[in-house]
Design a protein around this motif. Structure first.
Motif, PDB file in Angstrom:
ATOM      1  N   ALA A  92       0.816  -1.150  -0.055  1.00  0.00           N
ATOM      2  CA  ALA A  92       0.023  -0.053  -0.105  1.00  0.00           C
ATOM      3  C   ALA A  92       0.797   1.191   0.034  1.00  0.00           C
ATOM      4  O   ALA A  92       0.445   2.201  -0.655  1.00  0.00           O
ATOM      5  CB  ALA A  92      -1.070   0.041   1.358  1.00  0.00           C
ATOM      6  N   ALA A 156      -1.665   5.751   3.800  1.00  0.00           N
ATOM      7  CA  ALA A 156      -1.705   4.402   4.103  1.00  0.00           C
ATOM      8  C   ALA A 156      -1.031   4.205   5.534  1.00  0.00           C
ATOM      9  O   ALA A 156      -1.540   3.260   6.215  1.00  0.00           O
ATOM     10  CB  ALA A 156      -0.703   3.672   3.191  1.00  0.00           C
ATOM     11  N   ARG A 172      -5.307   2.534   0.215  1.00  0.00           N
ATOM     12  CA  ARG A 172      -4.788   2.645  -1.371  1.00  0.00           C
ATOM     13  C   ARG A 172      -5.624   2.282  -2.211  1.00  0.00           C
ATOM     14  O   ARG A 172      -5.615   2.878  -3.671  1.00  0.00           O
ATOM     15  CB  ARG A 172      -3.668   1.889  -1.375  1.00  0.00           C
ATOM     16  CG  ARG A 172      -2.621   1.925  -2.407  1.00  0.00           C
ATOM     17  CD  ARG A 172      -2.206   3.486  -2.187  1.00  0.00           C
ATOM     18  NE  ARG A 172      -1.581   3.709  -3.489  1.00  0.00           N
ATOM     19  CZ  ARG A 172      -0.030   3.845  -3.829  1.00  0.00           C
ATOM     20  NH1 ARG A 172       0.855   3.229  -2.601  1.00  0.00           N
ATOM     21  NH2 ARG A 172       0.460   4.238  -4.979  1.00  0.00           N
TER      22      ARG A 172
END
Length: 315
Positions: A92, A156, A172
């Motif tokens: 991510a 993230a 994400r």
């Protein structure tokens, strides 16, 4: 924490995810987000037609985001849960990718290779770069670095702290769909509305924490003044605080004119001070990198404090 992870383990797994990103960078053979992007393109071509496009876009968003997030949540309860959390954060987060995309622009400009700089900048921005000069390219690179610091890194990290690996993955994927569908064009105005609003919601707190971090690690007074007076004029409710605070923290005047699809546009001003130069690309990257290490240090200190408190409480 909603992630179900105690603070010491959360800090350790956050460190592991960032370490994987630092050492490995983006997967070279097949990146999960690249596959997700192809699936998103397929879904959009099938659903973005006819009537009820807002509902179709909402259905497409849920079809693409919810199954992998729920699968990640299920995997995070397995005996390999710790490894899964770290791997999901690795997939991510994009700190190294951001560095690998923006620093070569500054290197090309320093070498007076304008064509290479234009080509490299075109990979990370949507504006036209074919006729851009050094100042335009430096400005575009700095703006992209500041904004993507939030989109590719700190959003993230925030959602990892809230909900572990599944939270980072949710953020994400939603951010990727906003980047693909969240345009105010005739094609996406209705279909991409839910994707844009979902990203706005998920990004609201991380963006403001990012903006606060930028100004504290740069020029706090200028960063706060620019955030307070300029952010509201920016079209995005989250990019405005991030980019205005970051520009002010760096003492740079960003925003202003840019060309999109051959049409010059005058965007609101960001920051104050001198125009961006080649050396400011590296300065912007270092601001993002320092912010990442500060967030990681904060998580580690919170974990240590929690361990000490818990040990003292049970003594």
């Amino acid at each position: 924490m909603l992630s179900g992870l105690d603070l010491p383990l959360l800090a350790l797994l956050m460190t592991a995810g960032l370490a994987l990103d630092r050492v490995l960078g983006e997967p070279r053979c097949w990146h999960p987000l690249a596959g997700f992007g192809r699936c998103a393109g397929f879904v959009e071509r099938r659903l973005n037609r006819g009537r009820l496009r807002i509902l179709r876009g909402a259905g497409g968003w849920m079809l693409l985001v919810l199954p992998p997030t729920l699968a990640a949540a299920w995997l995070a309860t397995s005996p390999w849960a710790a490894a899964m959390h770290a791997l999901l954060l690795y997939f991510a987060v994009g700190l190294r990718s951001l560095r690998d995309h923006v620093l070569p622009i500054g290197q090309a400009l320093a070498a007076r290779d304008l064509e290479a700089a234009r080509s490299l900048t075109a990979r990370i921005v949507s504006r036209d770069t074919a006729g851009a000069g050094e100042t335009d390219l430096a400005k575009a690179a700095v703006e992209s670095t500041l904004e993507n610091g939030n989109d590719a890194v700190f959003g993230a990290l925030f959602w990892f702290a809230v909900a572990g690996g599944p939270g980072a993955l949710l953020f994400r994927l939603a951010n990727t769909l906003d980047a693909m569908w969240g345009y105010r064009s005739s094609r996406f105005l209705q279909f991409g509305r839910v994707a844009a609003r979902a990203d706005d919601l998920l990004n609201w707190i991380p963006a403001r924490l990012t903006a606060l971090s930028y100004l504290l690690l740069g020029d706090p007074r200028c960063g706060w003044r620019c955030w307070r007076t300029q952010a509201a004029a920016w079209p995005s409710p989250n990019a405005g605080p991030v980019m205005s605070a970051g520009a002010g923290a760096l003492g740079l005047a960003l925003g202003g004119s840019a060309v999109y699809d051959g049409i010059p546009e005058r965007r609101p001003p960001l920051g104050e001070g001198r125009a961006a130069g080649t050396e400011d690309i590296d300065r912007a990257w270092r601001l993002v990198a320092r912010t990442a290490w500060c967030w990681l240090a904060a998580a580690a200190l919170a974990g240590i404090a929690a361990s000490v408190f818990r040990g003292g409480w049970h003594a």
